[in-house]
Design a protein around this motif. Structure first.
Motif, mmCIF file in Angstrom:
data_model
loop_
_atom_site.group_PDB
_atom_site.id
_atom_site.type_symbol
_atom_site.label_atom_id
_atom_site.label_comp_id
_atom_site.label_asym_id
_atom_site.label_seq_id
_atom_site.Cartn_x
_atom_site.Cartn_y
_atom_site.Cartn_z
ATOM 1 N N LEU A 1 0.699 -11.051 13.829
ATOM 2 C CA LEU A 1 0.362 -10.542 12.496
ATOM 3 C C LEU A 1 -1.154 -10.446 12.326
ATOM 4 O O LEU A 1 -1.678 -9.437 11.838
ATOM 5 C CB LEU A 1 0.963 -11.462 11.428
ATOM 6 N N ILE A 2 -1.861 -11.493 12.757
ATOM 7 C CA ILE A 2 -3.326 -11.481 12.652
ATOM 8 C C ILE A 2 -3.907 -10.397 13.560
ATOM 9 O O ILE A 2 -4.820 -9.651 13.162
ATOM 10 C CB ILE A 2 -3.905 -12.862 13.018
ATOM 11 N N GLY B 1 -3.439 -7.035 12.086
ATOM 12 C CA GLY B 1 -4.330 -6.877 10.956
ATOM 13 C C GLY B 1 -5.750 -6.540 11.387
ATOM 14 O O GLY B 1 -6.419 -5.691 10.782
ATOM 15 N N LEU B 2 -6.209 -7.177 12.472
ATOM 16 C CA LEU B 2 -7.554 -6.890 12.987
ATOM 17 C C LEU B 2 -7.649 -5.466 13.537
ATOM 18 O O LEU B 2 -8.710 -4.828 13.435
ATOM 19 C CB LEU B 2 -7.924 -7.902 14.068
ATOM 20 N N LYS B 3 -6.561 -4.973 14.102
ATOM 21 C CA LYS B 3 -6.550 -3.581 14.569
ATOM 22 C C LYS B 3 -6.732 -2.632 13.389
ATOM 23 O O LYS B 3 -7.438 -1.625 13.479
ATOM 24 C CB LYS B 3 -5.240 -3.274 15.284
ATOM 25 N N GLY B 4 -6.073 -2.940 12.270
ATOM 26 C CA GLY B 4 -6.227 -2.119 11.082
ATOM 27 C C GLY B 4 -7.630 -2.203 10.514
ATOM 28 O O GLY B 4 -8.212 -1.196 10.079
ATOM 29 N N ILE B 5 -8.206 -3.407 10.517
ATOM 30 C CA ILE B 5 -9.568 -3.593 10.009
ATOM 31 C C ILE B 5 -10.562 -2.768 10.813
ATOM 32 O O ILE B 5 -11.502 -2.181 10.255
ATOM 33 C CB ILE B 5 -9.944 -5.087 10.035
ATOM 34 N N PHE C 1 -3.510 1.591 8.034
ATOM 35 C CA PHE C 1 -2.090 1.269 7.898
ATOM 36 C C PHE C 1 -1.331 1.672 9.149
ATOM 37 O O PHE C 1 -0.501 0.899 9.648
ATOM 38 C CB PHE C 1 -1.476 1.976 6.685
ATOM 39 N N TYR D 1 2.049 -3.879 15.045
ATOM 40 C CA TYR D 1 2.951 -4.953 14.627
ATOM 41 C C TYR D 1 4.420 -4.601 14.800
ATOM 42 O O TYR D 1 5.230 -5.447 15.198
ATOM 43 C CB TYR D 1 2.686 -5.316 13.165
ATOM 44 N N PHE E 1 -2.036 -0.727 12.063
ATOM 45 C CA PHE E 1 -1.349 -1.994 11.855
ATOM 46 C C PHE E 1 0.147 -1.837 12.151
ATOM 47 O O PHE E 1 0.732 -2.654 12.864
ATOM 48 C CB PHE E 1 -1.545 -2.477 10.417
#
Length: 255
Positions: free
Chosen positions: A231-232, A235-239, A211, A218, A214
């Motif tokens: 946004l994508i 999200g990939l950084k969080g993944i 979290f 972002y 992300f």
């Protein structure tokens, strides 16, 4: 030129033929271009020798990134100053001139952070800039830890090139797709687990770290300005953080 004012460009390679010709064209004008190759099986060495580069070899073994070969490559250079360039990065004329100007200044910093322009899904990402990289430094006394997502340890003071001078930034030719990022993240996280093996991550880290990464990308770094791409990307950084923490927990459980 005075020996103290010479710069070697060091490029670590493994099957790097895709962008190498353009990269080597961009580093003409430096005193030396050294290729440290990890036993490529494509046309990397042919391109390097055709362009007059000096080549040294570091065994590939089971290494999944260039970091284990970085210190060897740096110490193989012949000049007092070293510029480390990835095999998919362009060095602008303005950057080359700025580096030579820097080393002629009295009491100049012994290492420089250089900004980098990155692409994702065919878009130059605002949230990924300046993406500072510590890539220019004195050769003597510099060591690079053998793990991904690390910077070299430089013996002396450091400084940053101004981020408002985008003409001084590396131009990253790689145009990462989602597939490419996920494939790299899987390899890089395997290596980073070794670096962070002592961390006592638990369920809280599985929630907090993804979290926070992300949110940082972002909101704080302005990923929202890049629209759906941002946004994508965030999200990939969080993944990546979720994957990394999960692997650290898995390794601890298996032991």
């Amino acid at each position: 030129m005075n020996e103290k004012n010479k710069i070697s460009v060091v490029i670590n390679t493994y099957n790097a033929e895709q962008h190498l010709e353009r990269v080597l064209e961009s580093v003409q004008g430096f005193d030396e271009v050294l290729i440290c190759d990890m036993e490529s099986t494509d046309h990397t060495l042919e391109i390097a020798r055709k362009n007059g580069c000096r080549v040294v070899t570091f065994p590939k073994a089971d290494h999944k990134s260039a970091e284990p070969a970085r210190t060897f490559a740096i110490q193989s250079a012949s000049s007092l100053w070293v510029l480390v360039v990835d095999a998919d990065e362009i060095v602008t004329t303005a950057l080359r001139e700025a580096l030579y100007d820097h080393i002629q200044q009295p009491d100049c910093a012994k290492g420089l952070y250089i900004p980098r322009l990155n692409k994702f899904m065919n878009k130059t990402m605002q949230c990924a800039y300046p993406d500072y990289q510590l890539r220019f430094f004195v050769r003597e006394g510099t060591e690079w830890p053998p793990y991904v997502h690390t910077f070299p340890k430089v013996d002396g003071p450091l400084a940053y090139l101004p981020k408002n001078r985008k003409d001084l930034a590396f131009v990253h030719l790689a145009n990462d797709s989602i597939h490419t990022i996920l494939e790299k993240d899987n390899r890089y996280s395997d290596n980073e687990v070794l670096k962070k093996a002592g961390r006592k991550y638990g369920a809280g880290a599985l929630l907090y770290r993804p979290f926070w990464r992300f949110f940082k990308c972002y909101v704080l770094e302005g990923g929202w300005r890049d629209g759906i791409h941002g946004l994508i990307y965030a999200g990939l950084k969080g993944i990546y953080q979720f994957m990394l923490v999960s692997k650290i927990i898995e390794k601890r459980q298996s032991e």
